[in-house]
Design an enzyme around this catalytic site. Structure first.
Site, PDB file in Angstrom:
ATOM      1  N   ASP A   1       9.265   2.608   1.647  1.00  0.00           N
ATOM      2  CA  ASP A   1       8.114   3.366   2.122  1.00  0.00           C
ATOM      3  C   ASP A   1       7.976   3.076   3.618  1.00  0.00           C
ATOM      4  OD1 ASP A   1       5.605   4.183   2.937  1.00  0.00           O
ATOM      5  OD2 ASP A   1       4.560   3.507   1.130  1.00  0.00           O
TER       6      ASP A   1
ATOM      7  N   PHE B   1       0.853  -1.191   0.000  1.00  0.00           N
ATOM      8  CA  PHE B   1       0.000   0.000   0.000  1.00  0.00           C
ATOM      9  C   PHE B   1       0.887   1.239   0.000  1.00  0.00           C
ATOM     10  CE2 PHE B   1      -2.508   3.474   1.699  1.00  0.00           C
ATOM     11  CZ  PHE B   1      -3.630   3.390   0.889  1.00  0.00           C
TER      12      PHE B   1
ATOM     13  N   LYS C   1       2.639  10.006   8.454  1.00  0.00           N
ATOM     14  CA  LYS C   1       1.953   9.536   9.667  1.00  0.00           C
ATOM     15  C   LYS C   1       2.509  10.100  10.978  1.00  0.00           C
ATOM     16  CE  LYS C   1      -0.242   5.323   7.881  1.00  0.00           C
ATOM     17  NZ  LYS C   1      -1.646   5.489   8.193  1.00  0.00           N
TER      18      LYS C   1
END
Ligand SMILES: Cc1ncc(COP(=O)(O)O)c(C=O)c1O
Length: 397
Positions: free
Chosen positions: A220, A135, A249
């Site tokens: 990532d 993702f 995040k």
């Protein structure tokens, strides 16, 4: 005003929300509009590592809000320079590009990888190989890099230039990486894909393959970064460094900020005008992110993530012995997945009714990503709750 009723009428229906309207948070506790208390084991999806309303963060937001919010990247600002200095001094990277989200940071990474080779007159090297079940975000390029059909469905034509291989299969990757590959992009530990870990040698094999073929390695770390897994960055567990890394995040503990970090050699391809964003790295968000990182150090939060993660994983392993509905427990630091034998939706609802917020990904994996300041007592509380819930006849797994 009925918050849920109003929101359901006027906000796009892209989110399947839990039926809670949250109004206040403190530490690892959230409160809803009926005054009910919840212990937070989601942390805004691995974002609020220092919990809610951390006094030092409240202070820095107020102070910076009264000083300077935004001037654009036409000018220099001190918080931005200091944050970049902190990040580069604590990582493999020499330079940082600030963005506003995980997807935007990954967009920057993909663009940088392509530009790096186009600057060397190798435009044919433009393909990115990423992983099935990965993702990377919801923008057109990042969903094109995402190896999950459900994320891509309905948005054809997907961007050209992305290939997929199974995670942990170095043979398949070796066959796929070719003269047109500019980068291999992966999460060191897959998050949304179900908390999936690399085999011990996998990441070093990927690094070696990239070195041999001359393509770049992008990690990532939007979900795994900033202490979540018990190290500042998850790739430190595997002693492998990428050429490019993305963060978002937890970097701002909830203030929207993303970052793409790269080595000098690669970052040199980002020349003036090559890439930009109006909001990226504003003094407000960078002052907060800098304080987040300083608090991680001051309060020993990364070690605490490792310690509490071990504790949580061990307690869950104990539950697995007792409940056949639990098939496996996977965790590093406080990034934890509980693989169930069947759907986890009822478990999530029953926990919520008992004051614990967890969530479920890939239908059968309970994802636990509490603030890194979670206590042993709060973990014990969740374990008691899960123990009870897994016995309930009304809970179908
Ligand atoms: C590994 C990873 N990359 C990228 C993203 C996208 O981040 P954002 O939602 O901030 O765009 C996420 C979000 O869950 C993620 O887990």
């Amino acid at each position: 005003m009925d918050i849920k009723e109003t929101a359901d009428q006027v906000i796009t229906q892209t989110y399947a929300r839990y039926p809670l309207a949250l109004v206040k948070g403190e530490g690892c506790t959230l409160y809803d509009d009926r005054g009910r208390e919840y212990t937070d084991f989601i942390a805004g999806i691995a974002v609020c590592n220092l919990g809610h309303a951390h006094p030092k963060l409240v202070e820095v937001v107020a102070e910076q809000a009264g000083t300077l919010w935004h001037v654009s990247n036409l000018f220099y600002t001190q918080p931005q320079a200091e944050l970049a200095e902190w990040l580069t001094s604590r990582s493999f990277a020499d330079r940082v590009f600030f963005a506003n989200s995980g997807a935007e940071s990954n967009e920057a990474a993909i663009k940088l990888a392509r530009k790096y080779f186009q600057d060397q007159d190798q435009p044919q090297r433009h393909r990115v190989v990423s992983m099935q079940q990965s993702f990377h975000g919801r923008t057109m390029a990042t969903l094109s890099a995402t190896g999950q059909e459900k994320v891509r469905k309905g948005f054809d034509p997907i961007l050209d230039g992305f290939d997929f291989v199974p995670f942990n299969d170095i043979e398949d990757l070796s066959c796929t990486v070719g003269p047109s590959t500019c980068a291999v992009m992966l999460e060191p530990i897959q998050g949304e894909g179900g908390v999936v870990f690399p085999d011990p040698e996998y990441l070093s094999q990927v690094r070696k393959l990239c070195d041999e073929t001359g393509c770049l390695l992008i990690f990532d770390e939007v979900q795994t970064g900033v202490g979540r897994t018990g190290k500042l960055f998850a790739h430190e567990h595997f002693e492998v460094t990428p050429d490019i890394m993305t963060l978002a995040k937890a970097l701002g503990n909830g203030i929207p900020i993303g970052a793409m970090l790269a080595t000098e050699k690669v970052a040199a391809a980002f020349t003036p005008g090559a890439h930009a964003t109006t909001f990226g790295g504003s003094p407000l968000v960078t002052a907060v992110a800098l304080k987040v990182l300083q608090i991680l150090d001051e309060e020993g939060i990364v070690d605490r993530s490792a310690e509490m993660g071990d504790y949580l994983t061990a307690r869950l392993a104990g539950l697995k012995e007792k409940h056949s509905a639990i098939e496996a427990v996977r965790g590093k630091g406080l990034m934890v997945g509980v693989q169930l034998a069947g759907p986890g939706a009822d478990v999530v609802t029953a926990c919520m009714e008992r004051g614990y917020l967890i969530n479920c990904i890939q239908d059968k994996v309970l994802r636990l990503a509490p603030p890194l300041v979670i206590s042993r007592e709060e973990i014990d509380g969740l374990i008691r709750c899960l123990d009870e819930v897994l016995e309930l006849e009304t809970v179908t797994i």
